[in-house]
Design an enzyme around this catalytic site. Structure first.
Site, PDB file in Angstrom:
ATOM      1  N   PRO A   1      40.639  35.256  48.980  1.00 23.80           N
ATOM      2  CA  PRO A   1      41.394  34.231  48.242  1.00 23.80           C
ATOM      3  C   PRO A   1      41.709  33.007  49.107  1.00 23.80           C
ATOM      4  O   PRO A   1      42.103  31.980  48.590  1.00 23.80           O
ATOM      5  CB  PRO A   1      42.687  34.937  47.824  1.00 23.80           C
ATOM      6  CG  PRO A   1      42.596  36.335  48.292  1.00 23.80           C
ATOM      7  CD  PRO A   1      41.345  36.532  49.074  1.00 23.80           C
TER       8      PRO A   1
ATOM      9  N   ASP B   1      23.785  23.657  31.160  1.00 22.11           N
ATOM     10  CA  ASP B   1      25.028  24.421  31.367  1.00 22.11           C
ATOM     11  C   ASP B   1      26.270  23.550  31.422  1.00 22.11           C
ATOM     12  O   ASP B   1      26.207  22.413  31.890  1.00 22.11           O
ATOM     13  CB  ASP B   1      24.993  25.130  32.732  1.00 22.11           C
ATOM     14  CG  ASP B   1      24.191  26.400  32.709  1.00 22.11           C
ATOM     15  OD1 ASP B   1      23.909  26.900  31.622  1.00 22.11           O
ATOM     16  OD2 ASP B   1      23.853  26.877  33.808  1.00 22.11           O
TER      17      ASP B   1
ATOM     18  N   GLU C   1      44.676  45.744  52.331  1.00 19.45           N
ATOM     19  CA  GLU C   1      45.627  44.651  52.548  1.00 19.45           C
ATOM     20  C   GLU C   1      44.975  43.437  53.185  1.00 19.45           C
ATOM     21  O   GLU C   1      45.473  42.332  53.099  1.00 19.45           O
ATOM     22  CB  GLU C   1      46.768  45.138  53.439  1.00 19.45           C
ATOM     23  CG  GLU C   1      47.791  45.946  52.700  1.00 19.45           C
ATOM     24  CD  GLU C   1      48.322  45.235  51.468  1.00 19.45           C
ATOM     25  OE1 GLU C   1      48.903  44.155  51.622  1.00 19.45           O
ATOM     26  OE2 GLU C   1      48.137  45.769  50.356  1.00 19.45           O
TER      27      GLU C   1
ATOM     28  N   ARG D   1      20.879  33.506  38.434  1.00 18.12           N
ATOM     29  CA  ARG D   1      20.381  32.883  37.190  1.00 18.12           C
ATOM     30  C   ARG D   1      19.796  31.489  37.426  1.00 18.12           C
ATOM     31  O   ARG D   1      19.050  30.983  36.598  1.00 18.12           O
ATOM     32  CB  ARG D   1      21.464  32.874  36.103  1.00 18.12           C
ATOM     33  CG  ARG D   1      22.627  31.973  36.379  1.00 18.12           C
ATOM     34  CD  ARG D   1      23.720  32.153  35.344  1.00 18.12           C
ATOM     35  NE  ARG D   1      23.411  31.529  34.063  1.00 18.12           N
ATOM     36  CZ  ARG D   1      23.470  30.222  33.832  1.00 18.12           C
ATOM     37  NH1 ARG D   1      23.815  29.389  34.802  1.00 18.12           N
ATOM     38  NH2 ARG D   1      23.183  29.740  32.641  1.00 18.12           N
TER      39      ARG D   1
HETATM   40  N1  ADE Z   1      39.443  38.949  47.167  1.00 15.81           N
HETATM   41  C1  ADE Z   1      40.586  39.134  46.492  1.00 15.81           C
HETATM   42  N2  ADE Z   1      40.840  38.120  45.653  1.00 15.81           N
HETATM   43  C2  ADE Z   1      39.806  37.243  45.790  1.00 15.81           C
HETATM   44  C3  ADE Z   1      39.492  35.993  45.197  1.00 15.81           C
HETATM   45  N3  ADE Z   1      40.283  35.419  44.301  1.00 15.81           N
HETATM   46  N4  ADE Z   1      38.351  35.389  45.581  1.00 15.81           N
HETATM   47  C4  ADE Z   1      37.555  35.952  46.516  1.00 15.81           C
HETATM   48  N5  ADE Z   1      37.799  37.118  47.110  1.00 15.81           N
HETATM   49  C5  ADE Z   1      38.923  37.764  46.760  1.00 15.81           C
END
Ligand code: ADE
Length: 222
Positions: free
Chosen positions: A86, A164, A113, A150
């Site tokens: 994230p 697209d 974690e 794709r």
């Molecule tokens: N791992 C956990 N959440 C994630 C996300 N939003 N994007 C990429 N990897 C992740």
């Protein structure tokens, strides 16, 4: 293109790789996808891959050694290594196009974690698929694979991805099929007119209208 995925949950990829367009792309050798269990790279007799984090805090942390050993094993001169997290840069269609130019991609799925910070030194790019936290990088790596595969030449017909949503920073125009009228809702006359230039013009107008209504932020970019 070749894609190697490092994961603690290889079974999560089974349905994904064995259905529809991705399955066909693998069968036709448009792409080769290999899923590797990180645990197979652990030298520990119990195949341990995680440990408590130094300094305290909840949860287990993925250890560096299995990941470093897996990358040593799989990496070639032309490999591009991506960590799904994230904290990465936000994924989008333009990044998907960039990745179609890579010969070999290694995707590292984090879990638990977190992962030992030193794993970051191995990677060329960190990708996030959005501002929310999933239980691991498996679904994000499927998102990357699906969106890239794709676009590989020969996987789907070029016309379908050239129109697209997000190409030119515009959303896609509305499409209709039979019947011409359904529960009082009619297919727009222009689409039944056979007038190609008018159809193109209508579609472009619809793209602009939709994007303005739903994603004005995209119009600012274009
Ligand atoms: N791992 C956990 N959440 C994630 C996300 N939003 N994007 C990429 N990897 C992740």
């Amino acid at each position: 293109m070749k894609i190697d995925v490092l994961t603690l949950f290889p079974n999560m990829f089974e349905g994904f790789l064995n259905e529809s367009i991705i399955k066909r792309a693998c069968k036709n050798n448009n792409v080769t996808i290999n899923i590797h269990n990180i645990r197979d790279y652990s030298l520990d007799k119990h195949k341990k891959v995680d440990d408590y984090g130094f300094g305290g805090g909840a949860g287990m942390v993925l250890m560096p050694d299995p990941i470093f050993r897996a990358v040593d094993d799989l990496k070639k001169d032309d490999s591009f290594i991506i960590l799904l997290t994230p904290q990465g840069i936000q994924y989008n269609q333009s990044l998907a196009y960039d990745l179609t130019r890579k010969k070999h991609i290694i995707l590292i799925c984090g879990h638990y974690e977190g992962f030992d910070e030193r794993i970051r030194t191995l990677v060329d790019m960190e990708i996030s698929i959005g501002d929310y936290v999933l239980t691991g990088g498996e679904i994000p790596s499927m998102v990357v694979i699906d969106s890239v595969v794709r676009l590989i030449d020969g996987v789907i017909n070029k016309e379908s991805h050239e129109k697209d949503s997000f190409n030119d920073n515009l959303l896609d125009y509305p499409v209709y099929t039979h019947p011409k009228e359904y529960r009082g809702m009619k297919v727009p006359d222009v689409l039944l007119s056979g007038h190609h230039a008018n159809i193109l013009k209508w579609r472009r107008e619809q793209q602009l209208k939709r994007t303005k209504e739903r994603r004005p932020d995209l119009l600012e970019k274009s």
